[in-house]
Design a protein around this motif. Sequence first.
Motif, PDB file in Angstrom:
ATOM      1  N   ASP A  48       0.849  -1.182   0.000  1.00 52.41           N
ATOM      2  CA  ASP A  48       0.000   0.000   0.000  1.00 52.41           C
ATOM      3  C   ASP A  48       0.898   1.250   0.000  1.00 52.41           C
ATOM      4  OD1 ASP A  48      -1.452   2.223   1.687  1.00 52.41           O
ATOM      5  OD2 ASP A  48      -3.027   0.900   0.906  1.00 52.41           O
ATOM      6  N   PRO A  49       0.636   2.210  -0.858  1.00 49.05           N
ATOM      7  CA  PRO A  49       1.474   3.418  -0.906  1.00 49.05           C
ATOM      8  C   PRO A  49       1.548   4.165   0.431  1.00 49.05           C
ATOM      9  CG  PRO A  49       0.031   3.344  -2.824  1.00 49.05           C
ATOM     10  CD  PRO A  49      -0.389   2.225  -1.904  1.00 49.05           C
ATOM     11  N   GLU A  50       0.457   4.171   1.185  1.00 48.90           N
ATOM     12  CA  GLU A  50       0.475   4.831   2.496  1.00 48.90           C
ATOM     13  C   GLU A  50       1.412   4.115   3.458  1.00 48.90           C
ATOM     14  OE1 GLU A  50      -3.513   5.341   3.911  1.00 48.90           O
ATOM     15  OE2 GLU A  50      -4.121   6.437   2.116  1.00 48.90           O
TER      16      GLU A  50
ATOM     17  N   LYS B  48       9.061   4.878   4.787  1.00 50.46           N
ATOM     18  CA  LYS B  48      10.078   5.837   4.333  1.00 50.46           C
ATOM     19  C   LYS B  48      10.377   6.855   5.438  1.00 50.46           C
ATOM     20  CE  LYS B  48      10.197   7.381   0.050  1.00 50.46           C
ATOM     21  NZ  LYS B  48      11.518   7.044  -0.444  1.00 50.46           N
ATOM     22  N   GLU B  49       9.338   7.395   6.063  1.00 50.72           N
ATOM     23  CA  GLU B  49       9.516   8.379   7.135  1.00 50.72           C
ATOM     24  C   GLU B  49      10.199   7.741   8.351  1.00 50.72           C
ATOM     25  OE1 GLU B  49       9.624  11.522   9.688  1.00 50.72           O
ATOM     26  OE2 GLU B  49       9.443  11.491   7.512  1.00 50.72           O
TER      27      GLU B  49
END
Length: 86
Positions: free
Chosen positions: A11-13, A19-20
């Motif tokens: 999922d992109p979210e 990433k964060e």
Amino acid sequence: MSMKRTNVYADPEDLAIIKEAARRRGISEAEIIRQGIHLAAMANRVWDEPLFSRTFEGPGRTPSKTEVRDTVADAVHRETNTGNAA
């Protein structure tokens, strides 16, 4: 440790959160994903032996609330009396 490459859809979210987190923790995104894969593997592992392999003597039924309360009170009483004798 030897590693094997694999591809997964995510999922992109979820990827943005990873990433964060990687930036904040100063580690690679891949390391966070590897940790997640390890947690998933361990959560779904089937163990050769049961978690509880010991058996205990008992009446063969679930004790009543009163029996549990009395047993705990007896144990506390015994422990208190043992502590005072020392």
